[in-house]
Design a protein around this motif. Structure first.
Motif, PDB file in Angstrom:
ATOM      1  N   VAL A 116       0.860  -1.183   0.000  1.00  0.00           N
ATOM      2  CA  VAL A 116       0.000   0.000   0.000  1.00  0.00           C
ATOM      3  C   VAL A 116       0.896   1.232   0.000  1.00  0.00           C
ATOM      4  O   VAL A 116       1.748   1.382   0.872  1.00  0.00           O
ATOM      5  CB  VAL A 116      -0.927   0.034   1.230  1.00  0.00           C
ATOM      6  N   VAL A 117       0.724   2.100  -0.966  1.00  0.00           N
ATOM      7  CA  VAL A 117       1.562   3.308  -1.099  1.00  0.00           C
ATOM      8  C   VAL A 117       0.739   4.536  -0.756  1.00  0.00           C
ATOM      9  O   VAL A 117      -0.393   4.694  -1.225  1.00  0.00           O
ATOM     10  CB  VAL A 117       2.129   3.433  -2.523  1.00  0.00           C
ATOM     11  N   ASP A 118       1.307   5.401   0.068  1.00  0.00           N
ATOM     12  CA  ASP A 118       0.630   6.644   0.444  1.00  0.00           C
ATOM     13  C   ASP A 118       1.662   7.765   0.443  1.00  0.00           C
ATOM     14  O   ASP A 118       2.851   7.534   0.220  1.00  0.00           O
ATOM     15  CB  ASP A 118      -0.022   6.487   1.823  1.00  0.00           C
ATOM     16  N   TRP A 119       1.193   8.983   0.715  1.00  0.00           N
ATOM     17  CA  TRP A 119       2.097  10.134   0.712  1.00  0.00           C
ATOM     18  C   TRP A 119       1.663  11.125   1.781  1.00  0.00           C
ATOM     19  O   TRP A 119       0.501  11.146   2.201  1.00  0.00           O
ATOM     20  CB  TRP A 119       2.117  10.812  -0.658  1.00  0.00           C
ATOM     21  N   ALA A 120       2.632  11.917   2.244  1.00  0.00           N
ATOM     22  CA  ALA A 120       2.345  12.879   3.307  1.00  0.00           C
ATOM     23  C   ALA A 120       3.325  14.043   3.222  1.00  0.00           C
ATOM     24  O   ALA A 120       4.360  13.962   2.558  1.00  0.00           O
ATOM     25  CB  ALA A 120       2.444  12.204   4.678  1.00  0.00           C
ATOM     26  N   MET A 121       2.969  15.120   3.920  1.00  0.00           N
ATOM     27  CA  MET A 121       3.814  16.308   3.984  1.00  0.00           C
ATOM     28  C   MET A 121       4.271  16.542   5.426  1.00  0.00           C
ATOM     29  O   MET A 121       3.489  16.381   6.361  1.00  0.00           O
ATOM     30  CB  MET A 121       3.048  17.546   3.490  1.00  0.00           C
ATOM     31  N   ARG A 122       5.525  16.932   5.577  1.00  0.00           N
ATOM     32  CA  ARG A 122       6.031  17.226   6.914  1.00  0.00           C
ATOM     33  C   ARG A 122       5.302  18.425   7.513  1.00  0.00           C
ATOM     34  O   ARG A 122       5.012  18.446   8.714  1.00  0.00           O
ATOM     35  CB  ARG A 122       7.543  17.491   6.839  1.00  0.00           C
ATOM     36  N   TYR A 123       5.035  19.428   6.705  1.00  0.00           N
ATOM     37  CA  TYR A 123       4.308  20.614   7.168  1.00  0.00           C
ATOM     38  C   TYR A 123       3.039  20.746   6.341  1.00  0.00           C
ATOM     39  O   TYR A 123       3.076  20.653   5.110  1.00  0.00           O
ATOM     40  CB  TYR A 123       5.166  21.876   7.017  1.00  0.00           C
ATOM     41  N   GLY A 124       1.933  20.979   6.996  1.00  0.00           N
ATOM     42  CA  GLY A 124       0.670  21.072   6.277  1.00  0.00           C
ATOM     43  C   GLY A 124       0.015  19.711   6.114  1.00  0.00           C
ATOM     44  O   GLY A 124       0.220  18.801   6.923  1.00  0.00           O
ATOM     45  N   LYS A 125      -0.778  19.564   5.061  1.00  0.00           N
ATOM     46  CA  LYS A 125      -1.549  18.343   4.850  1.00  0.00           C
ATOM     47  C   LYS A 125      -1.217  17.727   3.503  1.00  0.00           C
ATOM     48  O   LYS A 125      -0.797  18.427   2.582  1.00  0.00           O
ATOM     49  CB  LYS A 125      -3.047  18.668   4.925  1.00  0.00           C
ATOM     50  N   PRO A 126      -1.403  16.392   3.366  1.00  0.00           N
ATOM     51  CA  PRO A 126      -1.849  15.429   4.372  1.00  0.00           C
ATOM     52  C   PRO A 126      -0.771  15.184   5.438  1.00  0.00           C
ATOM     53  O   PRO A 126       0.414  15.133   5.122  1.00  0.00           O
ATOM     54  CB  PRO A 126      -2.120  14.158   3.557  1.00  0.00           C
ATOM     55  N   GLU A 127      -1.213  15.054   6.679  1.00  0.00           N
ATOM     56  CA  GLU A 127      -0.291  14.947   7.800  1.00  0.00           C
ATOM     57  C   GLU A 127       0.324  13.555   7.888  1.00  0.00           C
ATOM     58  O   GLU A 127      -0.317  12.550   7.584  1.00  0.00           O
ATOM     59  CB  GLU A 127      -1.028  15.265   9.101  1.00  0.00           C
ATOM     60  N   VAL A 128       1.565  13.509   8.331  1.00  0.00           N
ATOM     61  CA  VAL A 128       2.287  12.244   8.459  1.00  0.00           C
ATOM     62  C   VAL A 128       1.563  11.296   9.408  1.00  0.00           C
ATOM     63  O   VAL A 128       1.380  10.107   9.114  1.00  0.00           O
ATOM     64  CB  VAL A 128       3.734  12.502   8.946  1.00  0.00           C
TER      65      VAL A 128
END
Length: 354
Positions: free
Chosen positions: A124-136
């Protein structure tokens, strides 16, 4: 043979207590992590984003007693409006988001399709941003909810720095600290000298250069800067950047005087890594260089620092000081070369799990 217990199979009538909570497991998660982007270009979204970013002790190491009044009374009063205008100039109006978010999502979708073809639903692959959204934190929980008891964290920074790679991992580790059942976690290492990465950079650059109507006299390789003090404290970022630049130059086959290196985006009065990009661009133009190109291999996706700072601000500096032809060469983004790099990194770091 390495056999693993599948809790999904154990959760059948008669095998577990009737009040046992539902637990999914047996899948592998991959979380691509990038820096971040504001949720909008107006004052308050920009202020929230800048406050989170500039409050990070990994990013700003100035003592809190000095930094907090400066941040809250001056910077967060004046900077959101100015940076909001910069973001508005590159904003993806169709999706109402910054380009970094658009590109990182596309990268995750490509990796998802790749592993779907070779591993079915197991990855399952997902993604996130250190600052802002989507949150880690939220995306790690989403991976857990889908049965991922092993997670690979992939900071999308080729060159390691405490202010980028480390703080992204810090955010993930904070989420793990609150979990009853932590997943097994791996972190992909920096890939500043990876042969696939270097080859992709050179291939992408040659493709972009072939589309130009002129041949640059100089190519400037610009990396994001950090305070020089961070280098003196032991951060390997400068060394990683220099090695990437050297390997690119050797693969490209250009001499040093035509294949330069610099650092951009300095902030505040302290000395940062040199030479500075804006000063280098001005010096080249004043020195008689008429045609130049800039590339930013430290960014896995185009963002404010490339699309606005390099392609707009530094273009103006060059043309204003005597230059005639200027080109910004895009990042790897979700291009075939860019995805070749990310897929390679993920495949390499999942060895033993798949």
């Amino acid at each position: 043979m390495n056999q693993r217990i599948d809790l999904n199979e154990l959760q059948q009538p008669g095998l577990m207590p009737v009040d046992h909570p539902v637990v999914r497991s047996g899948r592998i998660g991959v979380l691509l992590m990038n820096l971040g982007t504001p949720e909008g270009t107006s004052y308050w979204p920009m202020r929230r984003y800048l406050k989170e970013f500039l409050s990070d002790r990994r990013v700003i190491e100035t003592p809190r007693l000095l930094w907090w009044p400066l941040l809250n009374l001056i910077i967060l009063t004046t900077r959101p409006g100015r940076k909001g205008k910069d973001y508005a100039s590159i904003w993806n109006n169709e999706r109402d988001e910054g380009p970094l978010k658009t590109i990182t999502r596309a990268q995750a979708e490509d990796v998802t399709a790749h592993f779907k073809a070779i591993a079915g639903d197991r990855v399952v692959v997902d993604w996130a941003m250190r600052y802002g959204k989507p949150e880690v934190r939220a995306r790690i929980q989403a991976l857990l909810d889908q049965g991922c008891d092993r997670i690979l964290l992939v900071p999308l920074y080729p060159q390691y720095s405490a202010a980028t790679s480390a703080t992204a991992c810090d955010q993930a580790f904070r989420a793990l600290m609150d979990m009853r059942w932590q997943p097994t976690v791996r972190v992909s290492p920096p890939y500043h000298d990876d042969a696939v990465y270097i080859d992709a950079l050179v291939s992408s650059m040659k493709e972009s250069l072939a589309k130009l109507t002129f041949e640059p006299e100089v190519i400037l390789v610009s990396f994001h800067g950090v305070p020089k003090e961070y280098l003196l404290k032991g951060d390997p970022y400068h060394c990683h950047c220099v090695k990437t630049w050297r390997l690119m130059r050797e693969a490209f086959g250009w001499p040093k005087e035509r294949f330069r290196m610099s650092f951009q985006s300095r902030f505040g009065p302290d000395e940062w890594l040199q030479p500075y990009t804006d000063e280098t661009v001005k010096t080249l133009a004043e020195g008689g260089i008429k045609r130049m190109a800039i590339v930013a291999p430290g960014f896995s996706a185009d963002c404010l620092e490339t699309l606005e700072e390099l392609d707009v601000e530094n273009r103006e500096i060059f043309l204003h000081n005597g230059g005639e032809e200027f080109a910004y060469l895009p990042c790897l983004n979700d291009s075939p070369d860019g995805m070749r790099v990310i897929r390679h990194i993920v495949e390499k770091e999942l060895q033993g799990w798949l």
